[in-house]
Design an enzyme around this catalytic site. Structure first.
Site: not given
Length: 696
Positions: A9, A82, A84, A86, A298, A300, A344
């Protein structure tokens, strides 16, 4: 030689990952989303089952061409956005733009940017998770349906330029509800009685607790005088001495919400700043000889899970620096709450042996402060419990019971590294800090002094950014990725302002929330919003189809929208008229609320566009030129105090000026407050006279 293209990203992430892959790999950055719903239209087909219309984002054409060319020149493509929802959606959109087969195993996922994690991810590619993509699509489409249909309603009924979001509106409602509680609060008087006592072992304080076994409440001075008359002259005698051992477990390593809260408490970082710095630490920073390295996992996440390898490193560091007593019998794991992502991990250092001190001079000041917070919290989470000895002493005076509490740390355990902070107004243990107290049952005590004190009950505190994050998490409003942008958005839109770290709804925020409460109760309903978050989770788990979830939410919303359009009249916001005259057209200027507080504007807009700052006087004079000191704001919105004679006089102070000058040297005094006391301190470095201010 075959080539493999890896798309991430951000350029920082690309730079970090390139180091771990050989010359056969090309790493490029997509710069986030390249395809989205267009801004110029609703782009959701309400007649055909909410089918979205995606387009390439304007201004990204050259980047898309570059990635397409790189894709054609590669034998294999890995999508490494990433880990997740998104990130999964970004990978899915990239597949469409680059012509990749959706059933290809080209998606790689990692939670830290280290050589081991990247190489493991390359060896285990998978297909794009369509359920996770659908969960993101459902959220995106719901937010578009609410925002793009509710905002124009607010433009027509209240004011042009307004907007309303699904999660943001609930956040404003929380702030607004708290303000209503504060306005409705009626303060009540109460008194406390504390005895300063002398035993054979030394002095200590004991607080009046009960009379004849019932809790004592002292509502007035008359009641306090009556109690004092029954106590004065009577013996204070020890009736019970209780010693206990108390064990305290360390807090789990950080998740997104707890990191934002603790960084606010201990470092005064906003959630937005915390996440910006955490992103930098995650994506990788140049450590010199070691090159660019990702320093944390990570950021989030709502999982407190820890990898075994990380636990082993923590154990090695703890044993080498503190010894066996500071490490528990078994490595400590924590249990996730609710629907946390089990795959996660918690936020932790990628290498536990990389201490904050080893990064001094390499990271920026704030990067290092946040890394230290994350590192200490993680190391402490793997350490032994803290053991505290507590002492409770009961003293009888006739029918009255006084109680003294004391504690001392017998074994610090994890406290040797880290202790969790507390929010302002949060209850703390009312204990004397050491066990110097040596008393025995039956011992008679001498009274040094009886301290009666008047108090007044206080309203609930306003939310800070940290406590609002905690409330949103408790209520299930939003997810780790949305807390910081939501709180930033409600301030940017002028619905909430920040004063002295506290969030306060503006008049505009009040009006919008009142209207939404009446006509769109579901949007502002905490339980309804939390239930929707759970349904989004069920979409991700493959249990619920995304279009049915969107339909279930949108159908009643559309009905409410039509009714509101018909029933709501024009809502007029009355501007407060000031005595200030517009020098351009002679009208009395009005007071308006902007992002950085109130300002003066000409009511003749758009013919006259004159605006100027509205300065609030602080009741003190400038020490340089004697003009009035006023409240000002920095470009970042931080409040400070400056001379009204600016720019001729440039005096400024970050601290609130006190109303009276120093009695010793007549220089400016400023107000300094802590949880313990409030005081006025002279700003003259050669004087520094200090006066403690009695509260209440």
């Amino acid at each position: 030689m075959s080539k493999t293209l890896v798309i991430v990203e951000s350029p920082a992430k690309a730079k970090s990952i390139s180091k771990f892959l050989g010359s056969r790999y090309i790493v490029k950055a997509s710069m986030g989303h390249l395809r989205d719903l267009p801004k110029s239209q609703l782009a959701v087909d309400l007649e055909h089952d909410f089918e979205p219309k995606y387009i390439a984002i304007r201004g990204r054409g050259d980047l898309i061409k570059e990635l397409r060319a790189a894709t054609k020149g590669a034998d294999k493509v890995f999508l490494a956005s990433d880990p997740d929802r998104e990130g999964e959606a970004i990978a899915w959109h990239l597949s469409h733009l680059l012509g990749l087969a959706l059933d290809d195993k080209n998606r790689i996922e990692f939670h830290e940017i280290t050589k081991q994690a990247i190489q493991a991810a390359i060896k285990h590619p998978r297909q794009i998770d369509r359920d996770r993509v659908d969960a993101q699509q459902a959220r995106r489409i719901l937010d578009r349906l609410v925002g793009y249909q509710l905002s124009p309603l607010l433009w027509r009924k209240i004011k042009k330029g307004l907007s309303a979001g699904r999660v943001q509106s609930v956040a404003v409602r929380l702030v607004d509800d708290r303000e209503e509680q504060i306005r409705a609060f009626v303060s009540e008087e109460y008194w406390t009685l504390t005895a300063n006592l002398q035993s054979a072992g030394g002095k200590f304080l004991a607080k009046l607790m009960k009379k004849s076994g019932q809790k004592v409440s002292i509502p007035s001075k008359d009641e306090m005088d009556r109690i004092m008359s029954e106590i004065v002259g009577k013996d204070f005698r020890v009736t019970d001495v209780r010693k206990k051992e108390r064990k305290k477990l360390p807090s789990p390593p950080f998740i997104t919400s707890s990191l934002q809260q603790e960084a606010h408490r201990k470092l005064s970082f906003s959630p937005k700043r915390t996440m910006m710095l955490a992103q930098q630490l995650y994506e990788g920073l140049d450590l010199g000889k070691e090159g660019t390295v990702g320093l944390i996992t990570y950021m989030r996440t709502d999982s407190v899970k820890i990898a075994e390898a990380a636990q082993a490193e923590a154990k090695e560091w703890i044993l080498s620096h503190f010894g066996n007593d500071y490490y528990p019998d078994e490595p400590r794991q924590f249990t996730n709450k609710g629907r946390a992502q089990e795959a996660h991990e918690a936020i932790r250092p990628t290498v536990a042996l990389r201490t904050p001190d080893s990064l001094k001079g390499v990271l920026s000041r704030d990067q290092l402060r946040l890394y230290r917070l994350i590192w200490e919290r993680f190391i402490a989470s793997q350490m032994s419990v803290a053991v505290t000895d507590t002492l409770t002493v009961d003293i009888n005076v006739g029918d009255y019971l006084f109680r003294a509490n004391a504690s001392t740390i017998r074994f610090p355990g994890f406290l040797a590294v880290y202790e969790e902070g507390k929010d302002e107004g949060e209850a703390t243990d009312e204990e004397q800090s050491s066990l110097t107290l040596s008393v025995s049952p039956g011992e008679k005590l001498d009274v040094v002094k009886l301290l009666d004190k008047q108090h007044f009950t206080e309203p609930p505190p306003r939310y800070t950014e940290a406590s609002l994050v905690r409330k949103m998490e408790e209520e299930g409003i939003g997810r780790p990725s949305t807390y910081a942008p939501t709180i930033e958005t409600i301030q940017t839109r002028g619905y909430v302002v920040k004063e002295e770290k506290q969030l306060i709804p503006t008049e505009l925020g009040d009006i919008v929330i009142s209207l939404l409460k009446e006509y769109f109760p579901d949007i502002l309903n905490l339980e309804f919003t939390a239930n929707l978050e759970e349904k989004l989770d069920r979409i991700e788990e493959g249990i619920a189809p995304w279009k049915s979830v969107v339909k279930e939410y949108y159908t009643p919303f559309a009905v409410n929208l039509a009714q509101a359009e018909e029933k709501i009249g024009k809502v007029k916001i009355e501007d407060q008229v000031s005595d200030e005259i517009c020098e351009n057209c002679g009208r009395n200027m009005v007071i308006k609320m902007g992002r950085y507080g109130k300002f003066l504007a000409c009511p003749g807009f758009p013919e006259c566009r004159n605006t100027k700052p509205l300065f609030e006087e602080v009741g003190a004079n400038c020490p340089k030129c004697s003009k009035t000191l006023v409240v000002r704001r920095s470009k970042k919105g931080r409040k400070f105090y400056g001379c009204s004679g600016y720019p001729e006089c440039e005096f400024v102070s970050w601290e609130m000026p006190a109303p009276d000058p120093c009695p010793e040297c007549q220089q400016l005094m400023v107000i300094k407050s802590s949880k313990r006391e409030k005081k006025h301190v002279c700003t003259n470095p050669e004087c520094r006279f200090t006066k403690v201010i009695e509260e209440g």
